[in-house]
Design a protein around this motif. Structure first.
Motif, PDB file in Angstrom:
ATOM      1  N   GLU A 133      72.541  91.544  59.574  1.00  0.00           N
ATOM      2  CA  GLU A 133      72.805  91.001  60.689  1.00  0.00           C
ATOM      3  C   GLU A 133      72.625  91.842  61.958  1.00  0.00           C
ATOM      4  OE1 GLU A 133      76.909  89.804  60.197  1.00  0.00           O
ATOM      5  OE2 GLU A 133      76.353  88.105  59.399  1.00  0.00           O
ATOM      6  N   TRP A 154      63.574  87.780  53.314  1.00  0.00           N
ATOM      7  CA  TRP A 154      63.545  86.504  53.658  1.00  0.00           C
ATOM      8  C   TRP A 154      64.003  85.501  52.498  1.00  0.00           C
ATOM      9  CZ3 TRP A 154      62.818  85.164  58.930  1.00  0.00           C
ATOM     10  CH2 TRP A 154      62.470  86.304  59.700  1.00  0.00           C
ATOM     11  N   LEU A 163      72.429  86.288  61.697  1.00  0.00           N
ATOM     12  CA  LEU A 163      71.050  86.535  61.058  1.00  0.00           C
ATOM     13  C   LEU A 163      70.044  85.885  62.157  1.00  0.00           C
ATOM     14  CD1 LEU A 163      71.788  84.995  57.596  1.00  0.00           C
ATOM     15  CD2 LEU A 163      72.090  87.533  58.292  1.00  0.00           C
ATOM     16  N   VAL A 171      65.868  82.539  56.935  1.00  0.00           N
ATOM     17  CA  VAL A 171      66.758  83.794  57.588  1.00  0.00           C
ATOM     18  C   VAL A 171      66.098  85.055  57.121  1.00  0.00           C
ATOM     19  CG1 VAL A 171      68.603  82.083  57.941  1.00  0.00           C
ATOM     20  CG2 VAL A 171      68.667  83.618  56.038  1.00  0.00           C
ATOM     21  N   GLU A 212      75.706  81.477  58.230  1.00  0.00           N
ATOM     22  CA  GLU A 212      75.577  80.797  57.079  1.00  0.00           C
ATOM     23  C   GLU A 212      76.906  80.120  56.510  1.00  0.00           C
ATOM     24  OE1 GLU A 212      71.621  81.780  54.687  1.00  0.00           O
ATOM     25  OE2 GLU A 212      73.043  83.407  54.960  1.00  0.00           O
ATOM     26  N   GLY A 267      67.712  87.836  55.617  1.00  0.00           N
ATOM     27  CA  GLY A 267      69.101  87.945  55.143  1.00  0.00           C
ATOM     28  C   GLY A 267      69.694  89.393  54.913  1.00  0.00           C
ATOM     29  N   TYR A 285      68.767  83.309  66.394  1.00  0.00           N
ATOM     30  CA  TYR A 285      69.697  84.800  66.450  1.00  0.00           C
ATOM     31  C   TYR A 285      71.207  84.432  66.357  1.00  0.00           C
ATOM     32  CZ  TYR A 285      69.885  84.772  71.586  1.00  0.00           C
ATOM     33  OH  TYR A 285      69.562  84.541  72.757  1.00  0.00           O
TER      34      TYR A 285
END
Length: 253
Positions: free
Chosen positions: A101, A61, A233, A96, A127, A98, A123
């Motif tokens: 995905e 995160w 993400l 997020v 970015e 990260g 969802y």
């Protein structure tokens, strides 16, 4: 001595016959053991589920459009807590996951909200420096204090909604602020649904004519990239109110 031996054998046999059998004892004491928070069962592991939060650290995160976690998120009693230190008109406090995905997926999570609080789970978030928050690109599962929110809520902004897209049916499953809720998002191009405390709140077909009509209804005119990405993400929102999340797990479909 012979008679005494027979007497003991007889007593033992009678006790065994009258008492519970081993199988009966096992049937009485076997109970379903609740899975500890932030863990996966062997069945879930076999089905491809993964944890996004283990209850003890924030690995994976980070702040939206940043490399580190913001100070407005902490771990409290095994839950990921948003302090509500930022948000509102300023935002900047959203986080997020990260590490990867997701495109088509099933995701479940538990949450509770502070009195009058507002938050959300996103969802397909993209970015980019041109975006100030996940809501500009990602669909949202609405998390909110449906009972105690200060202003009247429109149906499209109510708990369990596909925010500003599909109105929810939350009757009978709303809990007051401070109580834990269980939610689920299932997203597939064949059909998507949101769930709250075991009840399906919304159902829609992504990218269908009805979905496009909602997307182009005017609510997202200021955000031309909303729902354009079909992969992205997972994000949690800091809307300025305290919120807690745990048992965040996901599997790809």
């Amino acid at each position: 001595m012979k008679n005494t031996r027979f007497a003991w054998v007889a007593l033992f046999a009678l006790a065994w016959a009258c008492g519970p059998k081993p199988a009966e004892v096992n049937e009485e004491i076997v109970e379903e053991v609740a899975l500890p928070d932030n863990t996966l069962s062997e069945e879930e592991k076999a089905e491809g589920w993964m944890l996004l939060f283990d209850g003890s650290n924030t690995d994976g995160w980070r702040a939206f459009n940043a490399d580190t976690m913001p100070p407005n998120w902490i771990i409290e009693d095994g839950a990921l807590k948003g302090l509500g230190a930022t948000g509102g008109e300023d935002f900047g406090g959203d986080i997020v996951f990260g590490a990867m995905e997701f495109e088509e997926f099933e995701m479940s999570f538990d949450w509770k909200i502070s009195e009058g609080g507002n938050s959300g789970v996103f969802y397909h978030v993209v970015e980019d420096p041109k975006y100030k928050a996940p809501y500009e690109t990602g669909p949202e599962y609405q998390v909110i204090d449906q009972i105690g929110f200060a202003q009247p809520l429109e149906k499209w902004q109510s708990v369990g909604a596909d925010y500003a897209m599909t109105e929810p049916d939350f009757e009978g499953v709303v809990k007051p602020a401070g109580e834990w809720n269980s939610s689920k998002i299932i997203f597939s191009t064949k059909g998507a649904s949101y769930w709250l405390n075991g009840k399906k709140t919304v159902e829609f077909v992504p990218y269908s004519e009805e979905w496009l009509a909602n997307r182009n209804s005017g609510k997202w005119n200021d955000f031309p990239d909303y729902c354009i990405a079909k992969k992205g993400l997972i994000a949690l929102q800091d809307h300025g109110d305290a919120v807690w999340f745990k048992n965040i797990k996901i599997r790809t479909l």
